[in-house]
Design a protein around this motif. Structure first.
Motif, PDB file in Angstrom:
ATOM      1  N   MET A  74       0.798  -1.225   0.000  1.00  0.00           N
ATOM      2  CA  MET A  74       0.000   0.000   0.000  1.00  0.00           C
ATOM      3  C   MET A  74       0.829   1.272   0.000  1.00  0.00           C
ATOM      4  O   MET A  74       0.392   2.308  -0.488  1.00  0.00           O
ATOM      5  N   ASN A  75       2.007   1.186   0.589  1.00  0.00           N
ATOM      6  CA  ASN A  75       2.812   2.401   0.696  1.00  0.00           C
ATOM      7  C   ASN A  75       3.847   2.542  -0.409  1.00  0.00           C
ATOM      8  O   ASN A  75       4.633   3.487  -0.412  1.00  0.00           O
ATOM      9  N   LYS A  76       3.799   1.616  -1.361  1.00  0.00           N
ATOM     10  CA  LYS A  76       4.722   1.715  -2.493  1.00  0.00           C
ATOM     11  C   LYS A  76       4.159   2.672  -3.544  1.00  0.00           C
ATOM     12  O   LYS A  76       2.950   2.817  -3.693  1.00  0.00           O
ATOM     13  N   ARG A  77       5.080   3.316  -4.262  1.00  0.00           N
ATOM     14  CA  ARG A  77       4.658   4.172  -5.376  1.00  0.00           C
ATOM     15  C   ARG A  77       4.502   3.323  -6.636  1.00  0.00           C
ATOM     16  O   ARG A  77       5.121   2.254  -6.738  1.00  0.00           O
ATOM     17  N   PRO A  78       3.735   3.820  -7.616  1.00  0.00           N
ATOM     18  CA  PRO A  78       3.521   3.043  -8.839  1.00  0.00           C
ATOM     19  C   PRO A  78       4.818   2.548  -9.471  1.00  0.00           C
ATOM     20  O   PRO A  78       4.909   1.396  -9.910  1.00  0.00           O
ATOM     21  N   GLY A  79       5.864   3.391  -9.475  1.00  0.00           N
ATOM     22  CA  GLY A  79       7.131   3.012 -10.101  1.00  0.00           C
ATOM     23  C   GLY A  79       7.809   1.834  -9.433  1.00  0.00           C
ATOM     24  O   GLY A  79       8.695   1.207 -10.011  1.00  0.00           O
ATOM     25  N   GLU A  80       7.375   1.518  -8.206  1.00  0.00           N
ATOM     26  CA  GLU A  80       7.970   0.385  -7.489  1.00  0.00           C
ATOM     27  C   GLU A  80       7.165  -0.897  -7.686  1.00  0.00           C
ATOM     28  O   GLU A  80       7.498  -1.919  -7.112  1.00  0.00           O
ATOM     29  N   LEU A  81       6.096  -0.814  -8.485  1.00  0.00           N
ATOM     30  CA  LEU A  81       5.213  -1.971  -8.675  1.00  0.00           C
ATOM     31  C   LEU A  81       5.317  -2.489 -10.104  1.00  0.00           C
ATOM     32  O   LEU A  81       5.611  -1.731 -11.030  1.00  0.00           O
ATOM     33  N   SER A  82       5.018  -3.784 -10.289  1.00  0.00           N
ATOM     34  CA  SER A  82       4.981  -4.351 -11.647  1.00  0.00           C
ATOM     35  C   SER A  82       3.761  -3.821 -12.393  1.00  0.00           C
ATOM     36  O   SER A  82       2.839  -3.240 -11.792  1.00  0.00           O
ATOM     37  N   GLY A  83       3.739  -4.033 -13.718  1.00  0.00           N
ATOM     38  CA  GLY A  83       2.602  -3.576 -14.526  1.00  0.00           C
ATOM     39  C   GLY A  83       1.285  -4.158 -14.044  1.00  0.00           C
ATOM     40  O   GLY A  83       0.272  -3.452 -13.950  1.00  0.00           O
ATOM     41  N   GLY A  84       1.296  -5.455 -13.717  1.00  0.00           N
ATOM     42  CA  GLY A  84       0.072  -6.090 -13.227  1.00  0.00           C
ATOM     43  C   GLY A  84      -0.376  -5.497 -11.901  1.00  0.00           C
ATOM     44  O   GLY A  84      -1.568  -5.278 -11.664  1.00  0.00           O
ATOM     45  N   MET A  85       0.594  -5.224 -11.033  1.00  0.00           N
ATOM     46  CA  MET A  85       0.254  -4.625  -9.730  1.00  0.00           C
ATOM     47  C   MET A  85      -0.282  -3.202  -9.920  1.00  0.00           C
ATOM     48  O   MET A  85      -1.214  -2.786  -9.230  1.00  0.00           O
ATOM     49  N   GLN A  86       0.313  -2.474 -10.852  1.00  0.00           N
ATOM     50  CA  GLN A  86      -0.179  -1.114 -11.117  1.00  0.00           C
ATOM     51  C   GLN A  86      -1.641  -1.169 -11.577  1.00  0.00           C
ATOM     52  O   GLN A  86      -2.463  -0.361 -11.139  1.00  0.00           O
ATOM     53  N   GLN A  87      -1.962  -2.149 -12.432  1.00  0.00           N
ATOM     54  CA  GLN A  87      -3.356  -2.240 -12.878  1.00  0.00           C
ATOM     55  C   GLN A  87      -4.262  -2.660 -11.724  1.00  0.00           C
ATOM     56  O   GLN A  87      -5.431  -2.275 -11.680  1.00  0.00           O
ATOM     57  N   ARG A  88      -3.739  -3.440 -10.774  1.00  0.00           N
ATOM     58  CA  ARG A  88      -4.551  -3.782  -9.602  1.00  0.00           C
ATOM     59  C   ARG A  88      -4.869  -2.532  -8.779  1.00  0.00           C
ATOM     60  O   ARG A  88      -5.976  -2.377  -8.254  1.00  0.00           O
ATOM     61  N   VAL A  89      -3.882  -1.644  -8.665  1.00  0.00           N
ATOM     62  CA  VAL A  89      -4.141  -0.378  -7.966  1.00  0.00           C
ATOM     63  C   VAL A  89      -5.220   0.404  -8.725  1.00  0.00           C
ATOM     64  O   VAL A  89      -6.143   0.969  -8.124  1.00  0.00           O
ATOM     65  N   ALA A  90      -5.094   0.418 -10.071  1.00  0.00           N
ATOM     66  CA  ALA A  90      -6.078   1.153 -10.877  1.00  0.00           C
ATOM     67  C   ALA A  90      -7.481   0.553 -10.696  1.00  0.00           C
ATOM     68  O   ALA A  90      -8.479   1.274 -10.657  1.00  0.00           O
TER      69      ALA A  90
END
Ligand SMILES: Nc1ncnc2c1ncn2[C@@H]1O[C@H](COP(=O)(O)OP(=O)(O)OP(=O)(O)O)[C@@H](O)[C@H]1O
Ligand SMILES: [Mg+2]
Length: 244
Positions: A149-165
């Motif tokens: 939860m406290n990671k920034r988008p740049g620290e996440l994989s593409g799939g994880m970024q879409q999960r945040v979205a």
């Protein structure tokens, strides 16, 4: 306006009738790209929108999403005819009725996953209550990001970024989520996981989904498929795919 307490909302969530879209009106390059699209989506439906590149899928999604105005036709969403609304009213309606997931996640890079997911509440109400922050945490946990939860988008994989979205699109529990090629930027494994997550959230929240995809295997995992060709709806029926 809200339905009276206890009354079930009407089954119809949105209805387009003869919707046309022209770009560059009055200019030499004026072009009509939607030629009278009529469509109804009920509450709780999970619908794929397919069609060749340039057929008008994103244009239609942007009209449904109140991001773009139609040139002619009628469009009612959640009981309201939108052609009579001014820009401020459109914005309010968009925030109360819709969640968006795009091909590129459009997360704010300087903010954590949690902050990104609290943004819709901030935009809608001008502040974030403790309950909303809790809700954002719960939705992030539901999409499998309880530990990030406290990671920034740049620290996440593409799939994880879409999960945040996805979490951001669902956090205020809108009746409709619009997704424009949400897995188009992902490898096959991540695409499958992200799609499965959308189906899971749909099952849990009963949110309607309208999902643009180029991938026939993903379209087959929707409940209903509509197809646009050259700005016209040429097919609308149940997905004929394998069991999900
Ligand atoms: N802002 C705009 N101004 C002028 N023409 C536009 C604009 N946006 C889209 N178009 C045109 O409208 C048509 C439909 O575009 P649209 O982006 O809706 O297609 P699409 O089905 O989403 O394609 P893709 O699968 O490549 O994303 C295309 O001919 C496109 O060039
Ligand atoms: Mg598009």
């Amino acid at each position: 306006m809200n339905a009276p307490t206890g009354a079930a909302p009407p089954a119809v969530l949105l209805e387009l009738d003869g919707v046309r879209k022209r770009y560059n009106v009055g200019l030499p390059n004026e072009a009509e790209v939607l030629h009278g699209v009529s469509l109804r989506i009920d509450r709780g439906e999970f619908v794929a929108l397919i069609g060749p590149s340039g057929s008008g899928k994103s244009t239609l999604l942007n009209i449904v999403g109140l991001l773009e105005r139609m040139t002619a036709g009628r469009y009612r969403i959640d009981g309201v005819e939108v052609s009579g609304l001014d820009d401020a009213a459109l914005t309010l309606r968009r925030r109360s009725t819709l969640g968006f997931i795009f091909q590129f996640h459009h997360l704010l890079p300087a903010f954590s996953a949690l902050e990104n997911v609290t943004l819709p509440a901030l935009m809608r109400e001008g502040r974030i209550t403790p309950a909303q922050r809790e809700r954002a945490r719960a939705v992030l946990a539901a999409v499998g990001l309880g530990g990030a939860m406290n990671k920034r988008p740049g620290e996440l994989s593409g799939g994880m970024q879409q999960r945040v979205a996805i979490a951001r699109a669902l956090v205020l529990e809108p009746p409709l989520v619009l997704a424009d090629e949400p897995t188009g930027n992902l490898d096959t494994v991540s695409a499958n996981e992200v799609f499965a997550l959308m189906r899971q959230m749909h099952a849990e929240l009963k949110t309607s989904f309208l999902v643009v995809t180029h991938d026939p295997r993903l379209a087959a995992r929707c409940d209903r498929v509509i197809e646009l060709v050259d700005g016209r709806l040429v097919h609308d029926g149940p997905a004929a795919g394998p069991a999900r």
